[in-house]
Scaffold this active site. Structure first.
Site, PDB file in Angstrom:
ATOM      1  CB  CYS A   1      -9.166  26.786  35.619  1.00  0.00           C
ATOM      2  SG  CYS A   1      -8.785  25.085  36.025  1.00  0.00           S
TER       3      CYS A   1
ATOM      4  NE  ARG B   1     -13.528  30.084  32.778  1.00  0.00           N
ATOM      5  CZ  ARG B   1     -13.887  29.859  31.514  1.00  0.00           C
ATOM      6  NH1 ARG B   1     -14.958  30.435  31.021  1.00  0.00           N
ATOM      7  NH2 ARG B   1     -13.189  29.047  30.741  1.00  0.00           N
TER       8      ARG B   1
ATOM      9  CD1 TRP C   1     -14.588  22.106  38.491  1.00  0.00           C
ATOM     10  CD2 TRP C   1     -13.443  20.736  37.157  1.00  0.00           C
ATOM     11  NE1 TRP C   1     -15.331  20.967  38.330  1.00  0.00           N
ATOM     12  CE2 TRP C   1     -14.655  20.101  37.529  1.00  0.00           C
ATOM     13  CE3 TRP C   1     -12.563  20.042  36.320  1.00  0.00           C
ATOM     14  CZ2 TRP C   1     -15.002  18.812  37.085  1.00  0.00           C
ATOM     15  CZ3 TRP C   1     -12.903  18.761  35.880  1.00  0.00           C
ATOM     16  CH2 TRP C   1     -14.111  18.170  36.260  1.00  0.00           C
TER      17      TRP C   1
ATOM     18  CG  ASN D   1      -9.108  26.803  31.536  1.00  0.00           C
ATOM     19  OD1 ASN D   1      -9.362  25.677  31.942  1.00  0.00           O
ATOM     20  ND2 ASN D   1      -9.933  27.511  30.782  1.00  0.00           N
ATOM     21  N   GLY D   2      -6.772  24.116  31.326  1.00  0.00           N
ATOM     22  CA  GLY D   2      -6.656  23.092  30.279  1.00  0.00           C
ATOM     23  C   GLY D   2      -5.905  21.890  30.810  1.00  0.00           C
TER      24      GLY D   2
ATOM     25  CD  GLU E   1     -31.974  20.197  31.703  1.00  0.00           C
ATOM     26  OE1 GLU E   1     -31.579  21.221  32.276  1.00  0.00           O
ATOM     27  OE2 GLU E   1     -31.199  19.306  31.280  1.00  0.00           O
TER      28      GLU E   1
ATOM     29  CE  LYS F   1     -30.024  22.412  35.195  1.00  0.00           C
ATOM     30  NZ  LYS F   1     -29.763  21.796  33.952  1.00  0.00           N
TER      31      LYS F   1
ATOM     32  CD  GLU G   1     -26.749  20.714  36.654  1.00  0.00           C
ATOM     33  OE1 GLU G   1     -27.641  20.875  35.819  1.00  0.00           O
ATOM     34  OE2 GLU G   1     -25.548  20.909  36.424  1.00  0.00           O
TER      35      GLU G   1
ATOM     36  CG  HIS H   1     -39.434  -2.535  29.851  1.00  0.00           C
ATOM     37  ND1 HIS H   1     -39.990  -3.652  29.278  1.00  0.00           N
ATOM     38  CD2 HIS H   1     -40.152  -1.479  29.394  1.00  0.00           C
ATOM     39  CE1 HIS H   1     -40.984  -3.294  28.484  1.00  0.00           C
ATOM     40  NE2 HIS H   1     -41.104  -1.982  28.539  1.00  0.00           N
TER      41      HIS H   1
ATOM     42  CE  LYS I   1     -23.369  28.190  32.466  1.00  0.00           C
ATOM     43  NZ  LYS I   1     -24.654  27.595  32.668  1.00  0.00           N
TER      44      LYS I   1
HETATM   45  C1  AGP Z   1     -25.975  21.799  32.925  1.00  0.00           C
HETATM   46  O1  AGP Z   1     -26.658  22.428  33.920  1.00  0.00           O
HETATM   47  C2  AGP Z   1     -24.568  21.615  33.146  1.00  0.00           C
HETATM   48  N1  AGP Z   1     -23.928  22.816  33.449  1.00  0.00           N
HETATM   49  C3  AGP Z   1     -23.853  20.827  32.055  1.00  0.00           C
HETATM   50  O2  AGP Z   1     -24.493  19.601  31.913  1.00  0.00           O
HETATM   51  C4  AGP Z   1     -23.800  21.516  30.685  1.00  0.00           C
HETATM   52  O3  AGP Z   1     -25.040  21.512  30.085  1.00  0.00           O
HETATM   53  C5  AGP Z   1     -22.811  20.764  29.787  1.00  0.00           C
HETATM   54  O4  AGP Z   1     -21.544  20.797  30.399  1.00  0.00           O
HETATM   55  C6  AGP Z   1     -22.747  21.355  28.383  1.00  0.00           C
HETATM   56  O5  AGP Z   1     -22.289  22.658  28.451  1.00  0.00           O
HETATM   57  P1  AGP Z   1     -22.418  23.595  27.167  1.00  0.00           P
HETATM   58  O6  AGP Z   1     -23.864  23.802  26.873  1.00  0.00           O
HETATM   59  O7  AGP Z   1     -21.718  24.863  27.574  1.00  0.00           O
HETATM   60  O8  AGP Z   1     -21.708  22.899  26.038  1.00  0.00           O
END
Ligand code: AGP
Length: 613
Positions: free
Chosen positions: A2, A27, A75, A101-102, A486, A490, A493, A509, A608
């Site tokens: 958050c 966030r 969030w 936040n938490g 990766e 991408k 997400e 497999h 994020k």
């Molecule tokens: C990646 O695009 C995502 N935002 C997410 O998977 C991110 O890489 C993951 O939460 C790790 O975040 P960090 O690198 O800030 O630890």
């Protein structure tokens, strides 16, 4: 997770709070709220959805003019996305408002205790419990003011928190506290701006201090007092913020993700600057010098991370084993910390994280340190929790990353892991020549990425061709198996298309059963040790009607015969190829999200930085 912004000072704070909240929206963005003290009372407004909805709400109810206030973008963890569950949460007798936040892990027990005392809860959140508890303990008549009530409440709490608290009975007081989740206090002239990160503060002051774990800060326009939750005074270190406003502006791009993809050449030049002494074929990483001996003697490295950072860590695993001959493995931090890991002597644990605040990675780091490992960090955000808890580390220096979908931090993480590998390899088995050659190639990498970025329009065209497809495969071998993971992440997400990444050899497999006519299969097929093997895997897909999109090395005309679409990248040594091969995959995901009309920078259900487990 958050985003929190709070203010106490001499000027009406609604606009400042709203501007700050918009900068923190990456966030978490499922609902937002604000509370200010004005005309002797607490005024609260909330709205589901983006901060813009909250602005509309304020417009309709008449803007606030108070000079003490706080706000929040959420969030959701506890309780659905509703106005009732949006922050701030208030108590039921003292006009106290809290943003958080938490996660308060023992909130259920505290809630039962407070219900037995007659308190009635409106929401399903853990945060409302904290507001009620502070209200229950608040008793100015007995000398328990807001600061003391917050300290007392936090002594009862388990979990992670960054909070801001105001009370209509103390109109010029703001109390904030932190354990686990990040919180900064910006120091201005007779005013203070508190926020989850610097992007909501830099427009107002460049002077700030980080709130440490278990610390509480009482703030008025005249000044502040920091103490522990047991009321032991603490003197925080006020520092110059390194962030500049223009770094967090779009700068003419449509989205931060697009900007950050195109910033990669400049970002990597910053990352490499002053760190590669080609003449001495030496990598210079000041942050590791004190541990150079331990790194030379390292018997094993374990890399812990989540998400995109884990994919970078997996490439780090390949690099360390292949080039530095150190037995290595990359692990989900969330799995590592709970599986009772064996940490032998001379084990180095590397925490890889963009934000430096990911709770799983932070916890894995603690676990490794408790078991005697040397703990290193590969981090982007300067001064973040993980960077402060490691024994040593290397910052990415790629600048702030705002887009939720990580891009330049990924190439930055792989670049730093390559430098760390060369730093260790040169002290173990690698020759001058081999090290100089690889450093020379690293030096040429930013320009090669620029060449790939020039084919953006072509990549968009290829993406348009498959935009209607709901299932994609991403396939690679060796160094580019994690790159395939990766690419799939991408696309998932930000475009919400289902995609699966895997080692190309694994397909037959089982997953090969998924292939239907016209199904897009993205292969990372650049020249390398396993090129022929990848070509066989391409044939397996074509034989079942799959459509192959190949990321291939410039000049490879052969592959045109076997792929519907080819996206070329300049030639580069295999160990460095992931930093180049990922760029077309980032752009494909970006265009797929734009073509599908999604909010690229704030994809649904994501945040994020994930500061809770
Ligand atoms: C990646 O695009 C995502 N935002 C997410 O998977 C991110 O890489 C993951 O939460 C790790 O975040 P960090 O690198 O800030 O630890």
């Amino acid at each position: 997770m958050c985003g929190i912004v709070a203010y106490v000072g001499l000027k009406p704070c609604q606009t400042l709070l709203m501007e700050g909240l918009k900068r923190l929206e990456y966030r978490g963005y499922d609902s937002a709220g604000i509370a200010v003290i004005q005309d002797g009372g607490l005024h609260v407004a909330k709205a589901v959805g983006r901060v813009a909805n909250l602005e509309d709400r304020l417009e309709s109810i008449g803007n606030f003019h108070g000079t003490t206030g706080l706000c929040h973008t959420r969030w959701a963890t506890h309780g659905g996305v509703t106005e009732i569950n949006a922050h701030p949460h208030t108590d039921d007798k003292n006009g106290i408002a809290v943003v958080h936040n938490g996660i308060i892990e023992n909130y259920a027990a505290l809630k039962t205790y407070l219900e037995e005392k007659g308190h009635v809860f409106k929401s399903q959140t853990d945060t409302e419990v904290l507001a009620m508890l502070i209200g229950e303990l608040y008793s100015p008549a007995e000398g328990i003011d807001l600061e003391a009530a917050v300290q007392a409440a936090l002594r009862e709490v388990t979990g992670a928190y960054a909070i801001a608290v105001i009370c209509e009975k103390e109109p010029d007081t703001l109390v904030v506290a932190r354990k686990g989740s990040p919180l900064l206090v910006g120091v201005g002239n007779n005013e203070f701006v508190v926020a989850s990160d610097a992007s909501a503060i830099v427009a107002h002051t460049a002077q700030a201090f980080k709130v440490d774990d278990y610390n509480v800060v009482k703030i008025t326009p005249k000044g502040f007092r920091t103490s522990t939750i047991n009321n032991v005074p603490v003197t925080p270190k006020i520092e110059q913020l390194e962030l500049e406003l223009q770094e967090i502006e779009l700068g003419g791009y449509a989205h931060f993700m697009q900007k950050e993809i195109f910033e990669q050449p400049k970002a990597l030049r910053n990352c490499f600057r002053g760190r590669m002494d080609v003449r001495e074929s030496k990598v210079v990483l000041g942050g590791l010098n004190d541990h150079a001996k331990e790194l030379t003697k390292a018997r094993r490295t374990v890399l812990v991370a989540q998400g995109t950072a884990l994919h970078a860590a997996m490439i780090g695993e390949y690099l360390l084993e292949d080039l530095a001959k150190v037995p290595s493995r990359a692990e989900y931090a969330s799995e590592f910390r709970y599986r009772n890991p064996i940490i032998e002597e001379n084990t180095v644990v590397v925490a890889v994280s963009q934000s430096g605040e990911t709770a799983d990675t932070l916890a894995a780091l603690h676990e490794a340190k408790d078991r005697g490992a040397l703990a290193l960090g590969v981090i982007n955000v300067v001064g973040s929790s993980i960077s402060r808890e490691t024994d040593a580390g290397v910052y990415l220096r790629v600048g702030p990353e705002i887009g939720v979908a990580s891009t330049k931090a990924f190439t930055g993480q792989v670049a730093v892991l390559t430098l760390i590998t060369l730093f260790m390899a040169r002290r173990r088995f690698m020759s001058n020549e081999q090290c100089s050659d690889l450093m020379a190639e690293l030096d040429r990498l930013p320009e090669k990425i620029e060449r790939v970025l020039e084919s953006d329009a072509k990549i968009r065209k290829v993406t348009e061709r498959y935009i209607g497809k709901e299932n994609w495969l991403f396939l690679g071998r060796g160094y580019n198996y994690p790159t395939a993971l990766e690419g799939a992440l991408k696309l998932k997400e930000i475009s919400y298309i289902h995609a699966e990444g895997m080692p190309a050899a694994e397909m037959k497999h089982g997953p090969i059963a998924l292939i239907t006519d016209g199904m897009p299969a993205v292969f990372i097929a650049n020249k390398g040790k396993q090129y022929d093997k990848v070509m066989s895997n391409i044939q397996e897909v074509r034989a079942r009607g799959g459509h192959v999109i190949a990321v291939a090395t410039e000049g490879d005309n052969e592959i045109r015969k076997y792929a519907e679409d080819v996206l070329y990248i300049p030639d580069i040594p295999e160990p460095l190829s992931p930093m180049l091969a990922v760029v077309p995959l980032q752009l494909m995901a970006y265009h797929a999200a734009v073509l599908r009309g999604h909010d690229v920078d704030k994809p649904r259900n994501l945040a994020k930085s994930v500061t809770v487990e």
